[in-house]
Design an enzyme around this catalytic site. Structure first.
Site, PDB file in Angstrom:
ATOM      1  N   LYS A   1       0.839  -1.204   0.000  1.00 45.04           N
ATOM      2  CA  LYS A   1       0.000   0.000   0.000  1.00 45.04           C
ATOM      3  C   LYS A   1       0.880   1.262   0.000  1.00 45.04           C
ATOM      4  O   LYS A   1       2.094   1.169   0.038  1.00 45.04           O
ATOM      5  CB  LYS A   1      -0.950  -0.039   1.206  1.00 45.04           C
ATOM      6  CG  LYS A   1      -1.762  -1.360   1.317  1.00 45.04           C
ATOM      7  CD  LYS A   1      -2.822  -1.471   0.250  1.00 45.04           C
ATOM      8  CE  LYS A   1      -3.427  -2.858   0.089  1.00 45.04           C
ATOM      9  NZ  LYS A   1      -4.206  -3.384   1.174  1.00 45.04           N
TER      10      LYS A   1
HETATM   11  C1  LIG Z   1      -5.117  -4.516   1.781  1.00 42.19           C
HETATM   12  C2  LIG Z   1      -6.587  -4.512   1.837  1.00 42.19           C
HETATM   13  C3  LIG Z   1      -7.311  -4.861   2.995  1.00 42.19           C
HETATM   14  C4  LIG Z   1      -6.683  -5.496   4.197  1.00 42.19           C
HETATM   15  O1  LIG Z   1      -5.660  -4.819   4.780  1.00 42.19           O
HETATM   16  P1  LIG Z   1      -4.601  -5.601   5.661  1.00 42.19           P
HETATM   17  O2  LIG Z   1      -3.795  -4.468   6.250  1.00 42.19           O
HETATM   18  O3  LIG Z   1      -3.793  -6.480   4.763  1.00 42.19           O
HETATM   19  O4  LIG Z   1      -5.327  -6.368   6.706  1.00 42.19           O
HETATM   20  C5  LIG Z   1      -8.693  -4.703   2.984  1.00 42.19           C
HETATM   21  N1  LIG Z   1      -9.338  -4.257   1.906  1.00 42.19           N
HETATM   22  C6  LIG Z   1      -8.693  -3.958   0.768  1.00 42.19           C
HETATM   23  C7  LIG Z   1      -9.485  -3.472  -0.402  1.00 42.19           C
HETATM   24  C8  LIG Z   1      -7.302  -4.086   0.697  1.00 42.19           C
HETATM   25  O5  LIG Z   1      -6.667  -3.816  -0.450  1.00 42.19           O
END
Ligand SMILES: *Cc1c(COP(=O)(O)O)cnc(C)c1O
Length: 403
Positions: free
Chosen positions: A201
């Site tokens: 991210k």
């Molecule tokens: C990455 C992601 C999550 C989950 O986040 P984590 O930090 O990996 O638990 C939830 N929703 C979307 C759309 C994501 O891309």
């Protein structure tokens, strides 16, 4: 950039790959100052729930233009917190998109409520407000919109539906930190917005997440929920010299550490530069692929500025003599680390078995899924990396062009 010809042998057929090392679809960038900020915390008095937590939350809230930001140990934990704060409970329904990571729908199940899906718009692959409206019942309590690939959802239409039916609107903004919707920053628009700090991210803390909101009651619920349902935190109690605490609701330990928050603070300073870099790479791809008929580029509506978590193209079946699976294999063989986002959530075995989905329920999402390939997209990519991707896609399109 190399000029390719249709006679060039694909790597999947034994030819030379466009590059010698695998280019991942996403990855973090960690620099010396990030490392130093973590080391400083390791030498300090607090490893968790110390001063860095509050500093990171304040900086994050300021960055997205929200009143409150509450950190969590992951984006998934943050989604769970938002589902709790929205009041989801057994018997309730929450409507979301099938074109997402399973965690978006799972957080509804964690609360004992039922996730209901609505199909997406064909251009953005975000929730289609008309399909969404048709799924609202007396049991609906919340909507969870996703900003697919970093392109904000149709937030005004969704908020208007929410207002009309008394629903809480949660934005799963895990893809869209740094994006703008009608000139407003994502994180300040929905009732609650949820972010992830997973390494792929925009801001990385290892694991980590955040919920932003303008509502004091939501912020209070979120803080208790992430700390066992206890009404004050350890540092607050120490500052006040108090031993007394009360557990007022059933919460979890979903706290983010001071170590992670220090890294997050350092990473957040670079968000603007990183999003700008992602936009440059997206523009480079878009320029190259606009004229390539085998590839359908992601569409961008005129009232948003996406954050480009992903650059998902659709392989145009009308122009290709092979399927997505083969294109995928061939790109991997060229050392282009492509991925697919997403297998629609309702098609996962758990959802099929529990809710009886058989496929065919959400045709826009399902058809897109058959064609989608996420090309490498991260702020640490060089122009050369992006050109390798363009060369590989161009090579494949020529090779697999329908006669
Ligand atoms: C990455 C992601 C999550 C989950 O986040 P984590 O930090 O990996 O638990 C939830 N929703 C979307 C759309 C994501 O891309």
């Amino acid at each position: 950039m190399q000029i390719t010809s249709s006679k060039e042998l694909l790597a999947v057929d034994g030819g030379t790959p466009v590059r010698s090392t695998l280019l991942p679809y996403g990855r973090q960038s960690i620099e010396e100052d990030d490392i130093q900020s973590v080391v400083d915390v390791l030498r300090s008095d607090w490893l968790t729930t110390g001063p860095k937590v509050g500093e990171f939350e304040e900086a994050f809230a300021a960055r997205v233009g929200a009143k409150y930001a509450v950190s969590f140990s992951s984006g998934t934990a943050a989604l769970h917190g938002a589902a709790f704060a929205a009041g989801l409970k057994p018997g309730d329904e929450a409507i979301t998109t099938p074109m997402t990571f399973a965690a978006t729908a799972n957080c509804v199940l964690y609360q004992g409520a039922t996730p209901i899906f609505a199909d997406v718009s064909a251009d953005t692959l975000n929730l289609d407000p008309e399909k969404l409206a048709a799924r609202i019942t007396a049991r609906t309590r919340a909507i969870i919109a996703v900003d697919y690939a970093g392109h904000p959802a149709d937030l005004d239409a969704i908020l208007e539906l929410g207002a009309r039916h008394g629903l809480v609107v949660i934005e799963d903004a895990c893809h869209s930190l740094g994006a703008e919707y009608k000139g407003r920053r994502v994180g300040s628009v929905a009732h609650m917005s949820v972010f992830s700090f997973h390494p792929v991210k925009h801001v990385a803390t290892g694991e980590g997440g955040m919920v932003t909101t303008d509502r004091a009651d939501f912020a209070e619920s979120l803080r208790r929920f992430r700390n066992h349902g206890i009404s004050s935190d350890a540092r607050q109690r120490q500052a006040e010299g108090q031993w007394f605490y009360e557990m007022v609701l059933l919460g979890f330990n979903y706290r983010l550490t001071d170590i992670a928050c220090a890294l997050g603070l350092s990473q957040l300073k670079k968000l603007e530069t990183n999003v700008a870099r992602r936009r440059e790479i997206a523009a480079r791809y878009t320029r190259a692929f606009r004229s390539l008929s085998c590839v359908i580029i992601p569409s961008v509506r005129s009232n948003v500025n996406p954050a480009w978590h992903l650059y998902p193209v659709r392989m145009n079946p009308a122009q290709l003599n092979t399927d997505r699976a083969q294109v995928f294999r061939a790109l991997r063989a060229e050392n282009i680390g492509v991925n697919v986002h997403y297998i629609p959530v309702h098609l996962h075995p758990y959802y099929r078995d529990r809710f009886g989905y058989r496929g065919g329920e959400y045709p826009v999402a399902e058809t897109a899924y058959e064609q989608l390939i996420s090309l490498p997209m991260f702020h640490g990519m060089s122009d050369q990396d992006a050109d390798n991707v363009i060369a590989a896609v161009t090579k494949l399109c020529e090779h697999y062009r329908k006669a």
